[in-house]
Each structure stands twice: as structure tokens, then as C-alpha cells.
Motif scaffolding. Structure first.
Motif, PDB file in Angstrom:
ATOM      1  N   VAL A 109       0.854  -1.174   0.000  1.00 45.46           N
ATOM      2  CA  VAL A 109       0.000   0.000   0.000  1.00 45.46           C
ATOM      3  C   VAL A 109       0.896   1.231   0.000  1.00 45.46           C
ATOM      4  CG1 VAL A 109      -1.769   1.289   1.242  1.00 45.46           C
ATOM      5  CG2 VAL A 109      -1.817  -1.210   1.249  1.00 45.46           C
ATOM      6  N   GLN A 110       0.656   2.154  -0.921  1.00 45.92           N
ATOM      7  CA  GLN A 110       1.494   3.343  -1.046  1.00 45.92           C
ATOM      8  C   GLN A 110       0.810   4.561  -0.430  1.00 45.92           C
ATOM      9  OE1 GLN A 110       3.052   4.026  -4.999  1.00 45.92           O
ATOM     10  NE2 GLN A 110       3.287   1.840  -5.394  1.00 45.92           N
ATOM     11  N   PHE A 111       1.598   5.364   0.289  1.00 45.85           N
ATOM     12  CA  PHE A 111       1.135   6.604   0.891  1.00 45.85           C
ATOM     13  C   PHE A 111       1.956   7.751   0.306  1.00 45.85           C
ATOM     14  CE2 PHE A 111       0.441   3.168   3.854  1.00 45.85           C
ATOM     15  CZ  PHE A 111      -0.821   3.401   4.379  1.00 45.85           C
ATOM     16  N   SER A 112       1.279   8.739  -0.270  1.00 42.68           N
ATOM     17  CA  SER A 112       1.963   9.877  -0.895  1.00 42.68           C
ATOM     18  C   SER A 112       1.971  11.062   0.057  1.00 42.68           C
ATOM     19  CB  SER A 112       1.250  10.274  -2.193  1.00 42.68           C
ATOM     20  OG  SER A 112       1.236   9.198  -3.114  1.00 42.68           O
ATOM     21  N   PHE A 113       3.154  11.695   0.211  1.00 42.44           N
ATOM     22  CA  PHE A 113       3.299  12.872   1.060  1.00 42.44           C
ATOM     23  C   PHE A 113       3.934  13.984   0.240  1.00 42.44           C
ATOM     24  CE2 PHE A 113       3.405   9.169   3.811  1.00 42.44           C
ATOM     25  CZ  PHE A 113       2.477   9.506   4.791  1.00 42.44           C
ATOM     26  N   ALA A 114       3.221  15.114   0.145  1.00 44.51           N
ATOM     27  CA  ALA A 114       3.696  16.225  -0.668  1.00 44.51           C
ATOM     28  C   ALA A 114       4.788  16.990   0.057  1.00 44.51           C
ATOM     29  CB  ALA A 114       2.537  17.153  -1.002  1.00 44.51           C
ATOM     30  N   LEU A 115       5.863  17.316  -0.660  1.00 48.08           N
ATOM     31  CA  LEU A 115       6.934  18.149  -0.123  1.00 48.08           C
ATOM     32  C   LEU A 115       6.902  19.538  -0.743  1.00 48.08           C
ATOM     33  CD1 LEU A 115       9.848  15.536  -0.094  1.00 48.08           C
ATOM     34  CD2 LEU A 115       8.291  16.135   1.766  1.00 48.08           C
ATOM     35  N   SER A 116       5.838  19.835  -1.497  1.00 46.77           N
ATOM     36  CA  SER A 116       5.677  21.162  -2.110  1.00 46.77           C
ATOM     37  C   SER A 116       4.197  21.444  -2.285  1.00 46.77           C
ATOM     38  CB  SER A 116       6.381  21.223  -3.475  1.00 46.77           C
ATOM     39  OG  SER A 116       5.684  20.419  -4.429  1.00 46.77           O
ATOM     40  N   GLY A 117       3.848  22.724  -2.418  1.00 44.57           N
ATOM     41  CA  GLY A 117       2.456  23.105  -2.622  1.00 44.57           C
ATOM     42  C   GLY A 117       1.903  22.564  -3.924  1.00 44.57           C
ATOM     43  N   ARG A 118       2.713  22.554  -4.968  1.00 44.14           N
ATOM     44  CA  ARG A 118       2.247  22.050  -6.265  1.00 44.14           C
ATOM     45  C   ARG A 118       1.900  20.574  -6.173  1.00 44.14           C
ATOM     46  NH1 ARG A 118       5.763  23.283 -11.514  1.00 44.14           N
ATOM     47  NH2 ARG A 118       4.566  25.214 -11.362  1.00 44.14           N
ATOM     48  N   MET A 119       2.753  19.799  -5.504  1.00 51.43           N
ATOM     49  CA  MET A 119       2.482  18.372  -5.388  1.00 51.43           C
ATOM     50  C   MET A 119       1.281  18.111  -4.487  1.00 51.43           C
ATOM     51  SD  MET A 119       3.553  15.577  -6.736  1.00 51.43           S
ATOM     52  CE  MET A 119       5.242  15.848  -7.278  1.00 51.43           C
ATOM     53  N   GLN A 137       9.535  -1.720  12.152  1.00 52.06           N
ATOM     54  CA  GLN A 137       8.637  -1.780  11.001  1.00 52.06           C
ATOM     55  C   GLN A 137       9.414  -1.580   9.698  1.00 52.06           C
ATOM     56  OE1 GLN A 137       5.241  -2.523  10.665  1.00 52.06           O
ATOM     57  NE2 GLN A 137       5.941  -2.572   8.536  1.00 52.06           N
ATOM     58  N   PRO A 138       9.540  -2.621   8.863  1.00 46.22           N
ATOM     59  CA  PRO A 138      10.166  -2.436   7.549  1.00 46.22           C
ATOM     60  C   PRO A 138       9.223  -1.684   6.606  1.00 46.22           C
ATOM     61  CG  PRO A 138       9.403  -4.692   7.791  1.00 46.22           C
ATOM     62  CD  PRO A 138       9.163  -4.020   9.113  1.00 46.22           C
ATOM     63  N   TYR A 139       9.802  -0.842   5.769  1.00 46.80           N
ATOM     64  CA  TYR A 139       9.015  -0.123   4.772  1.00 46.80           C
ATOM     65  C   TYR A 139       9.921   0.227   3.597  1.00 46.80           C
ATOM     66  CZ  TYR A 139      11.152   4.224   6.565  1.00 46.80           C
ATOM     67  OH  TYR A 139      12.027   5.213   6.943  1.00 46.80           O
ATOM     68  N   SER A 140       9.307   0.626   2.512  1.00 46.94           N
ATOM     69  CA  SER A 140      10.045   1.108   1.339  1.00 46.94           C
ATOM     70  C   SER A 140       9.706   2.571   1.135  1.00 46.94           C
ATOM     71  CB  SER A 140       9.681   0.310   0.099  1.00 46.94           C
ATOM     72  OG  SER A 140      10.054  -1.049   0.240  1.00 46.94           O
ATOM     73  N   MET A 141      10.679   3.323   0.599  1.00 51.13           N
ATOM     74  CA  MET A 141      10.436   4.741   0.368  1.00 51.13           C
ATOM     75  C   MET A 141      11.006   5.170  -0.975  1.00 51.13           C
ATOM     76  SD  MET A 141      13.614   6.354   0.683  1.00 51.13           S
ATOM     77  CE  MET A 141      13.182   8.017   1.068  1.00 51.13           C
ATOM     78  N   MET A 142      10.434   6.243  -1.501  1.00 51.01           N
ATOM     79  CA  MET A 142      10.867   6.808  -2.776  1.00 51.01           C
ATOM     80  C   MET A 142      10.758   8.323  -2.685  1.00 51.01           C
ATOM     81  SD  MET A 142       8.894   6.509  -6.448  1.00 51.01           S
ATOM     82  CE  MET A 142       8.966   4.726  -6.491  1.00 51.01           C
ATOM     83  N   LEU A 143      11.828   9.019  -3.049  1.00 55.78           N
ATOM     84  CA  LEU A 143      11.816  10.474  -3.143  1.00 55.78           C
ATOM     85  C   LEU A 143      11.827  10.856  -4.613  1.00 55.78           C
ATOM     86  CD1 LEU A 143      14.343  11.387  -0.297  1.00 55.78           C
ATOM     87  CD2 LEU A 143      11.969  12.214  -0.450  1.00 55.78           C
ATOM     88  N   VAL A 144      10.846  11.671  -5.022  1.00 59.61           N
ATOM     89  CA  VAL A 144      10.676  12.009  -6.435  1.00 59.61           C
ATOM     90  C   VAL A 144      11.138  13.447  -6.670  1.00 59.61           C
ATOM     91  CG1 VAL A 144       9.043  12.157  -8.340  1.00 59.61           C
ATOM     92  CG2 VAL A 144       8.714  10.442  -6.550  1.00 59.61           C
ATOM     93  N   PRO A 145      12.179  13.659  -7.484  1.00 55.65           N
ATOM     94  CA  PRO A 145      12.737  15.002  -7.698  1.00 55.65           C
ATOM     95  C   PRO A 145      11.965  15.788  -8.751  1.00 55.65           C
ATOM     96  CG  PRO A 145      14.031  13.405  -8.908  1.00 55.65           C
ATOM     97  CD  PRO A 145      12.956  12.612  -8.196  1.00 55.65           C
ATOM     98  N   ILE A 146      10.655  15.867  -8.587  1.00 60.69           N
ATOM     99  CA  ILE A 146       9.776  16.560  -9.525  1.00 60.69           C
ATOM    100  C   ILE A 146       8.741  17.339  -8.729  1.00 60.69           C
ATOM    101  CG2 ILE A 146       7.996  16.241 -11.309  1.00 60.69           C
ATOM    102  CD1 ILE A 146       9.544  13.718 -12.170  1.00 60.69           C
ATOM    103  N   GLY A 147       8.382  18.530  -9.211  1.00 59.25           N
ATOM    104  CA  GLY A 147       7.312  19.290  -8.590  1.00 59.25           C
ATOM    105  C   GLY A 147       7.714  20.018  -7.345  1.00 59.25           C
ATOM    106  N   ALA A 148       9.016  20.304  -7.174  1.00 63.81           N
ATOM    107  CA  ALA A 148       9.471  20.987  -5.961  1.00 63.81           C
ATOM    108  C   ALA A 148       9.085  22.455  -6.011  1.00 63.81           C
ATOM    109  CB  ALA A 148      10.973  20.847  -5.848  1.00 63.81           C
ATOM    110  N   LEU A 175       7.269  12.457  -1.521  1.00 68.42           N
ATOM    111  CA  LEU A 175       7.766  11.301  -0.775  1.00 68.42           C
ATOM    112  C   LEU A 175       6.681  10.232  -0.809  1.00 68.42           C
ATOM    113  CD1 LEU A 175       9.562   9.743   1.290  1.00 68.42           C
ATOM    114  CD2 LEU A 175       8.417  11.062   3.090  1.00 68.42           C
ATOM    115  N   VAL A 176       7.068   9.013  -1.179  1.00 73.61           N
ATOM    116  CA  VAL A 176       6.121   7.897  -1.206  1.00 73.61           C
ATOM    117  C   VAL A 176       6.623   6.821  -0.245  1.00 73.61           C
ATOM    118  CG1 VAL A 176       4.874   6.237  -2.636  1.00 73.61           C
ATOM    119  CG2 VAL A 176       5.641   8.393  -3.630  1.00 73.61           C
ATOM    120  N   ILE A 177       5.754   6.415   0.663  1.00 76.54           N
ATOM    121  CA  ILE A 177       6.041   5.343   1.608  1.00 76.54           C
ATOM    122  C   ILE A 177       5.196   4.138   1.225  1.00 76.54           C
ATOM    123  CG2 ILE A 177       5.944   4.602   4.023  1.00 76.54           C
ATOM    124  CD1 ILE A 177       7.981   6.749   3.669  1.00 76.54           C
TER     125      ILE A 177
END
Length: 259
Positions: free
Chosen positions: A5-15, A248-259, A204-206
Motif C-alpha cells: 500500500v502506497q502513501f503519498s506525502f507532498a513536499l511542495s504546494g504544487r504536489m 517496522q520495515p518499509y520502502s520509500m521513494m523520493l521524487v525530484p519533480i514538482g518541488a 515522498l512515497v512510503i
């Protein structure tokens, strides 16, 4: 990722604006498929807030176009030195430009429906004011009867939304296409992510196993672009949230778009 299950967290207003739009469209589609009148009205009003720019939100169409342009620039940058990917990248850029061209004039029919539909207007007004005369109660009692012909009520909006839905789906899939996942472990339910300061990240996606989420394990994120704290909580039925104290193991992804 299968069974995650993926959870999206915005690091910018645009995202953030994009995530709010994406989720409003998903809720609207779910309510349409289930023909749940109250849920459809609620999702349509949430969508209206994003498109019109109400309740502290930005008007989302320019934000989506900006993100599409960011993705196009990003993948063009990836093409340098990898000629064997040129055809794929050119195809992706052509698809992005098609969405930009479709959205640049706006979506006037969607705006017209959301601003002039009497039922949507009544639903919005019922949420805003003290309703001593019971208009909100009257509205709820009438929805079942109104929904006896749901297609006439819902299809015009869904048809008008097709270009926007296509763009959002393309964008949502592309945001994950060019960034790899990284496996992490939250010791005693807590961990930290330190993004590279040389790169501006917009998302950021968890990702958590479905079984963990089914047991009420939910990520709680705090911090900023320079340092992010990941803290897991457990949400159990009828109980307040509590800190999860197990590793708790988890996977993460940082997306360098929309900053």
C-alpha cells in the motif's frame, strides 16, 4: 509494488494540489461505480474546491500543467547519454504534450457543471451554514429518489472530466517510473529520512505491506525538505491512535519533480 500500500506525502504546494486532485477524482469514480449519491456529491464538491481554488487550495489545472512540464524536463535530462532509450522518451514526451494541449484551455464544461448544478449547489450550501429550517435534512432524504436515474445526474460530469483524468493517471504513473525504491527499517516504529540537499524533491512515497496496513499500521510524517521523520502509528477500531513500538520495515521513494 505487489501487495504493498502506497502513501503519498507532498513536499511542495504544487504536489499537494496534485494529490488532492488525484484523490478527489478517485473518490468520485468509486462513488460513481457504487452509485452512492451522498458519496458522489461529497467527492464532486471536493473536486470543485481543487478546480475553483476554494478553502485555501490553489486552482489545480495550472499546477497539473506545471507538473507535466517538470516531468517532461526531467525525462529529457535522463535521455542524455542513453540513446537506446530515445524512442521511449520521445513517446513519453509526445504523450505529455498531448495532455498539456488538452488542459491549457481549461475544462470549461466541468467548471460549468460544478458551478451551476442545483443539487451540487444545495449540497455545498448545506455544509456551510446553520440550517435551522432543516434544508440539510431535506436534502439527505431526497438523494435516494434523485438517484433513481443516476446516469443522467452523473455522466455529463464524468464525460467532461475524461481529459483531466487521463492527464492525472499518466502523471501519477510517470512519477514512479524513473525513481527506484529504497528499503528502510523504522526501529521501534520510528525513523528518519535525510534527502540529498543538492536535489529538490516534490514527493515522498512510503510503501507498506498490505497486511501491516490491514492491522492498522499507518505512517505519520513530519519535518521538511531537509529532514523527514517517519513515525508509525496503529489505528485500531474504537481506540485513539497510539505509537507503534515494533520494528517496522518499509520502502520509500523520493521524487525530484514538482518541488
Amino acid at each position: 509494488m505487489n501487495n504493498m500500500v502506497q502513501f503519498s506525502f507532498a513536499l511542495s504546494g504544487r504536489m499537494r494540489a496534485f494529490i488532492e486532485l488525484r484523490d478527489a477524482l478517485a473518490c468520485l469514480e468509486t462513488a460513481y461505480v457504487s452509485q452512492n449519491g451522498s458519496a458522489w456529491l461529497h467527492a464532486a464538491c471536493d473536486l470543485r474546491s481543487s478546480l475553483v481554488g476554494e478553502h485555501g487550495r490553489k486552482q489545480v489545472i495550472p499546477e497539473v500543467i506545471g507538473l507535466l512540464q517538470d516531468v517532461e524536463s526531467f525525462i529529457k535530462g535522463l535521455s542524455e547519454g542513453v540513446p537506446h532509450y530515445q524512442s521511449r522518451i520521445q513517446k513519453a514526451c509526445a504523450q505529455i504534450q498531448k495532455h498539456i494541449n488538452a488542459l491549457t484551455p481549461g475544462i470549461p464544461e466541468v467548471a460549468r457543471i460544478l458551478s451551476s448544478d442545483a443539487l451540487l449547489t444545495a449540497y455545498l450550501n448545506a455544509q456551510k451554514k446553520h440550517d435551522w429550517l432543516g434544508h440539510k435534512l431535506c436534502l439527505q432524504q431526497s438523494i435516494k429518489a434523485i438517484w433513481k436515474h443516476p446516469d443522467a445526474r452523473t455522466l455529463p460530469l464524468h464525460h467532461a472530466l475524461v481529459p483531466l483524468c487521463d492527464a492525472v493517471n499518466t502523471l501519477d504513473s510517470m512519477l514512479n517510473d524513473f525513481v527506484s525504491w529504497k528499503k528502510e527499517l523504522a526501529i521501534a516504529g520510528s525513523g528518519h529520512i535525510t534527502p540529498d540537499r543538492k536535489i529538490s524533491y516534490g514527493l515522498l512515497v512510503i510503501a507498506l505491506p498490505e497486511e501491516a496496513v490491514a492491522n492498522g499500521i499507518i505512517p505519520d510524517i513530519s519535518g521538511n525538505r531537509l529532514a523527514v521523520r517517519v513515525r508509525f502509528q496503529q489505528w485500531l477500531p474504537g481506540e485513539p491512535p497510539k505509537d507503534y513500538k515494533e520494528d517496522q520495515p518499509y520502502s520509500m521513494m523520493l521524487v525530484p519533480i514538482g518541488a
